[in-house]
Design a protein around this motif. Structure first.
Motif, short mmCIF file in Angstrom:
data_model
loop_
_atom_site.label_atom_id
_atom_site.label_comp_id
_atom_site.label_asym_id
_atom_site.label_seq_id
_atom_site.Cartn_x
_atom_site.Cartn_y
_atom_site.Cartn_z
N ALA A 195 -12.03 12.02 4.91
CA ALA A 195 -11.77 12.75 3.66
C ALA A 195 -10.28 12.97 3.45
N ILE A 196 -9.57 13.31 4.53
CA ILE A 196 -8.13 13.53 4.41
C ILE A 196 -7.42 12.24 4.05
N TYR A 197 -7.81 11.12 4.69
CA TYR A 197 -7.14 9.85 4.41
C TYR A 197 -7.41 9.36 3.00
N VAL A 198 -8.59 9.65 2.47
CA VAL A 198 -8.85 9.28 1.07
C VAL A 198 -7.93 10.06 0.15
N VAL A 199 -7.81 11.36 0.41
CA VAL A 199 -6.93 12.19 -0.41
C VAL A 199 -5.50 11.69 -0.33
N LEU A 200 -5.10 11.24 0.85
CA LEU A 200 -3.73 10.75 1.04
C LEU A 200 -3.56 9.30 0.59
N PHE A 201 -4.61 8.70 0.05
CA PHE A 201 -4.58 7.30 -0.36
C PHE A 201 -4.17 6.40 0.81
N ASP A 202 -4.66 6.73 1.98
CA ASP A 202 -4.35 5.98 3.20
C ASP A 202 -5.47 4.98 3.46
N LYS A 203 -5.10 3.71 3.64
CA LYS A 203 -6.10 2.66 3.81
C LYS A 203 -6.91 2.81 5.09
N ARG A 204 -6.45 3.63 6.00
CA ARG A 204 -7.23 3.87 7.21
C ARG A 204 -8.57 4.54 6.92
N ALA A 205 -8.71 5.07 5.71
CA ALA A 205 -9.98 5.72 5.34
C ALA A 205 -11.15 4.75 5.48
N ILE A 206 -10.94 3.48 5.16
CA ILE A 206 -12.02 2.50 5.22
C ILE A 206 -12.52 2.33 6.64
N GLN A 207 -11.61 2.12 7.57
CA GLN A 207 -12.03 1.91 8.96
C GLN A 207 -12.61 3.19 9.56
#
Length: 1015
Positions: A599-611
């Protein structure tokens, strides 16, 4: 409690030393609380001071056991060589109190600074002190000062600060001071820790009662971090007031609060050990340095340059930037020279003489490091190699033999000093050296429990060490959960603690850490405030489960403090520890951590959210947790959609298969969400009807729509041109999110969806002022929160408003600023397309055409989510270009494609735009019947919908058509309707909004309005 700065006795009462036979220049060395008691006794010389009076004057509002007072009186007697049986200074009146009986002369002066600063002999720092004093003079003139004191360990950074503060305390001008220290924690760094510690000290000073009041008015987001200072009837109001708080707001509020505090008295903040600083505190220092308002505020930060330079440290870039803009300056502390070592040795000597070679010997081994120098002298004294007679130093052995035996490094010297202690003392120091909550301070009760030692015996050893050696010193007691107090001590320097800690065998170290963590769980209050510290002890103790629990608690605290990067770092560490758990516990723990981290990585627009979400789905699948797997894959679909349609279409298909194994109500919501996602990639009327039916069915059955589902429903309404409904659903979704979220709701993908939905819906419904306010509010918050990806997306939304308001230059400029940071393909594509459309409006047709054809090719080769919307915008631009170029056949081809594309969706604003485009082209071709037909179809499409972005254009076209047909009444009617639509759009913005003026002065608008003014 009142706290007093240390003082030189010759300034207080020279007769003290006259009676004791010591030199008047000697300084009294006492624990800070004992100093406070001595000051109070001297103030009330000849008067009986009862225990209750001491407690009221020095420990107001705090429970202190009588033994604490007795211990401090004993310290004073030892320092003054005062025999309690025949006292010269302090008389004990049994069961009544104490009286200061020595004659008192001279002026007594003190300062209430709110922290302890023991006096030491400081040499070689006159120039550095002068620079600090000069800086403080600028502070008094209202010029805020940011000063960095830098130097190697033991170089004297803290001693210099202490001496500077002591000198300020000796002045007449009142001053407020707060001190905080960064902590190196195994369990991660707490956001704003040193600043919160400094604020807490300010609140607890004798005149600190006004600080919580100032925070309540100026910085409620900070006051809520101090529940002890919030009254019960104030809490609910405070919670409502901080609803919707952002990190940017926290930084702004503390800046304003400190300025108000400094308006009453000059404010000095000291933040120590910034080489261990957290990212949030770095942002805070930056914000304080950049505020332009005058303030009597001085901030001193200390750190070790090597620890900052050799890593990707956040402070490194900040300091360089502040130096470039002259917003700070640095005082690098250099090693002492040999002459300054001699000056130190000569301090307190009768004639100032130092044995030949002694200063050189000390300098040779210390290399001018003050801590090394002091330790070297103590080491030589302990070994009997040098001694002091009648105040003068004496070498007891030839210099050459001393040179061969003194250890060659500070660490080795401290090791040698510790080796000379008894086994019991060494054992106590090892238990004491476990990581502490700032400033190497530790509670006797906790360390005794960790070391398996009896508490009283442990305290006796600490007390003896604090008197006989420069290793420990007394500190304020700590209150335990049961209401009792534990005596506290601290290491005089972090290096002593580090050396002691390294001496512990690994197996014993783990046992000590685990025991200390267990003691803290049972005895300390407010465990959430010590979560990082507890996590570190349990991790070092090998208790992975409890370490993870406290790391999650610490991440939650970081979230509430609006520090997502810090929360992500903590959760990443928790995930590493989860891999060490037994298999039976591992998956559940990993899934919980992965969901929070994703959830944090999605908010940060960080591509690590997918993995991250893929890992969560895999673990759920292995354990047969269907609902969890579905939740993970739906969450993963959003970042996948930013890169390609294939990935998220495959994910949605898999989710639909899994939904067959869910209960009916959950399955209904899953299916509705999946249908909405598929419609985002390509519009299908049958699926749209099914999606609408699914959502309405859930509502009709009384089912509870989650915040995420409501945001999805809002998207659906937006794509169906029901913009008011979209706004209502988004607002409902936010309300549900506030109830669902356990930590900070603003660090969730659902809130990010809300941030995008509101300005876009306001834009299309024609409330441009609200659209701009929404964007600007969210951009300011997410930038300070580190959410740069979302910030770029929101700026793109602002560019959309500029484009529709005919500010083509402004729209393009915003797009150009966004593009370098637009790392996701979908944002990059939309931004380039909007820039090309703005070029069309600017008349830069050739540049726009080249970009548009490139984008069309990309969209065919690699489709993305929302491409069906991008395609409509692209075809509008192409039809406008060819019509402007006079290539009417090509314009007709693109206009017809445009119309076909809009009829493949429920998006009515663009469908009306397409009919308007075809009508304008028919006028250019002198085909008025076709123009009239397209215009009438456009009016029909607007029936029952709010489509202000298209309305003013279509009514203008209708005016032109009817005017050509000679129907003046209808022509005039549509002209007035066009003007009314324009006025409504303009008046949705404040009268002083620059975009309003740009819109009303655009040539297309001026043509319609003529001489009529919009009011």
């Amino acid at each position: 409690m009142k706290e007093f700065s240390p003082f030189r006795l010759d300034l207080v009462n020279q007769c003290l030393w006259r009676h004791s036979g010591e030199a008047a220049e000697q300084r009294i060395l006492l624990p800070p609380r004992a100093f406070a008691m001595l000051c109070y006794l001297v103030e009330h010389a000849g008067q009986l001071v009862t225990q209750n009076e001491f407690l009221e004057a020095l420990w107001a509002g705090t429970f202190v056991q009588p033994e604490v007072l007795k211990s401090h009186v004993r310290d004073i007697r030892i320092a003054l060589a005062d025999d309690p049986k025949s006292p010269r200074f302090i008389e004990t009146l049994p069961r009544r109190g104490y009286r200061f009986i020595a004659p008192v002369t001279g002026e007594f002066r003190r300062a209430d600074l709110g922290f302890d600063s023991p006096a030491t002999t400081l040499v070689g720092r006159e120039g550095d002190l002068r620079r600090l004093r000069e800086s403080f003079q600028k502070t008094l003139a209202g010029e805020r000062q940011i000063v960095f004191l830098t130097g190697e360990p033991g170089i004297g950074k803290t001693s210099l600060v202490d001496e500077f503060v002591r000198q300020l305390a000796a002045g007449i001008r009142p001053i407020r001071m707060g001190r905080g220290q960064c902590v190196e924690g195994y369990g991660g760094k707490e956001a704003y820790y040193p600043m919160l510690e400094a604020l807490g000290q300010l609140c607890r000073t004798a005149d600190g009662a006004s600080i919580p009041q100032i925070l309540a008015v100026q910085a409620p987001t900070w006051l809520v971090q101090f529940p002890a200072f919030v009254k019960r009837d104030q809490r609910e109001t405070l919670q409502r007031e901080i609803l919707g708080a952002t990190r940017e707001r926290m930084l702004r509020e503390i800046g304003e609060a400190l300025e108000v505090i400094a308006a009453e008295s000059p404010l000095l903040l000291v933040l120590e050990d910034l080489h261990w600083v957290d990212h949030s505190t770095v942002d805070l220092i930056s914000a304080l340095a950049r505020r332009r308002r005058s303030a009597k505020l001085m901030l001193i930060g200390t750190y070790r340059p090597v620890d900052v330079t050799l890593s990707d440290h956040p402070l490194k870039a900040l300091k360089q930037e502040l130096l470039v803009h002259r917003l700070c300056y640095e005082i690098p502390l250099e090693p002492l020279e040999e002459v300054q070592v001699a000056e130190y040795l000569g301090t307190g000597s009768g004639d100032g003489a130092v044995p030949a070679g002694l200063a050189g010997l000390i300098y040779q081994h210390s290399e001018g490091n003050p801590l090394f120098m002091v330790t070297a002298v103590a080491h030589l004294v302990q070994r009997g190699l040098i001694s002091r007679e009648s105040g003068n130093w004496k070498l007891n052995v030839p210099r050459e033999s001393v040179d061969l035996e003194v250890p060659g490094s500070l660490g080795q010297m401290i090791e040698a000093q510790i080796d000379r202690l008894s086994a019991e003392e060494q054992r106590v120091l090892e238990a004491a050296s476990l990581e502490s909550l700032g400033r190497s301070r530790f509670a006797v009760a906790g360390r005794a429990a960790a070391g398996g030692l009896e508490q009283e015996a442990f305290g006796d050893v600490c007390e003896a060490l604090s008197r006989r050696h420069c290793i420990l010193r007394s500190a304020d007691p700590v209150r335990l959960r049961d209401g009792t107090f534990s005596a506290c001590y601290e290491f005089v320097h972090a290096l002593y603690r580090e050396v002691c800690y390294r001496r512990i065998a690994p197996g014993l170290r783990a046992k000590l850490h685990r025991r200390l963590g267990e003691w803290a769980e049972a005895k300390l209050d407010k465990l959430d405030e010590s979560a990082s510290w507890l996590a570190g002890h349990f991790e070092q103790g090998g208790d992975w489960f409890r370490a993870i629990q406290y790391l999650k608690l610490a991440a939650g605290t970081a979230g509430r403090r609006l520090a997502p990067l810090q929360a992500a770092l903590i959760l990443e560490h928790a995930l590493e520890l989860a891999a060490r758990l037994p298999e039976v516990d591992r998956s559940a723990s990993e899934i919980e951590i992965l969901e929070k981290l994703g959830a944090i990585y999605v908010v940060l627009f960080d591509k690590r959210a997918i993995q991250i979400y893929r890992a969560m789905a895999d673990r759920a699948a292995r354990n047969g947790l269907v609902d969890v797997e579905v939740r993970a894959m739906l969450a993963m679909a959003l970042p996948q959609a930013w890169e390609s349609t294939k990935g998220y279409f495959d994910t949605i298909s898999r989710v639909l298969e899994l939904s067959a194994h869910q209960d009916p109500l959950t399955r209904a919501e899953t299916c509705a969400t999946c249908l909405r996602w598929r419609l985002g990639g390509r519009w299908d009327f049958a699926e749209a009807a099914e999606c609408r039916k699914a959502y309405e069915g859930i509502r009709a059955s009384g089912g509870h729509l989650t915040a995420r589902a409501l945001m999805e429903w809002s998207y659906f309404h937006n794509n169906s041109s029901l913009y008011r409904e979209a706004l209502r659903c988004a607002a409902d979704g936010l309300a549900v999110l506030m109830q669902e979220a356990m930590d900070n709701p603003y660090l969730s993908a659902t809130y990010s969806m809300y941030q995008h939905l509101m300005p876009i819906s306001y834009l299309y419904v024609g409330e441009w002022g609200n659209a701009l306010r929404e964007v600007d509010a969210h951009v300011s918050s997410v930038v300070r929160n580190g959410d740069f990806g979302l910030a770029q997306a929101l700026r793109h939304d602002r560019a959309m408003t500029h484009f529709h308001a005919l500010d083509f230059d402004g729209a393009r400029a915003i797009c150009e600023s966004v593009l370098p940071e637009a790392k996701w393909r979908s944002l990059n594509r939309s931004c380039r397309l909007l820039a090309a459309c703005a070029d069309v409006g600017r008349g830069a047709h050739d540049a726009a055409l080249e970009q548009l054809l490139t984008l069309r090719d990309e969209m065919e080769r690699q489709p993305l989510m929302e491409d069906f919307r991008y395609q409509m915008r692209l075809l509008w631009a192409l039809s406008e270009i060819w019509r402007a170029k006079g290539n009417l056949p090509q314009a007709r081809l693109e206009s017809e494609r445009f119309l076909i594309a809009t009829h493949a969706t429920d998006e009515r604003t663009w469908r009306v735009q397409a009919l308007d485009s075809n009508a304008k082209l028919a006028i250019a071709e002198a085909d008025l019947p076709r123009a009239l037909d397209c215009m009438k179809k456009g009016l029909q499409e607007m029936d029952g919908f709010e489509l202000p972005l298209a309305a003013w254009r279509l009514h203008e076209t209708a005016f032109n058509i009817y005017e050509r047909l000679g129907d003046r009444d209808r022509a005039e009617s549509h002209l007035q309707l066009s003007r009314a639509a324009i006025a409504k759009l303009a008046n949705s913005m404040p009268i002083d909004e620059p975009l309003r003026k740009i819109f009303l002065s655009a040539p297309a608008i001026r043509t319609i309005l003529g001489d009529q003014a919009v009011t």
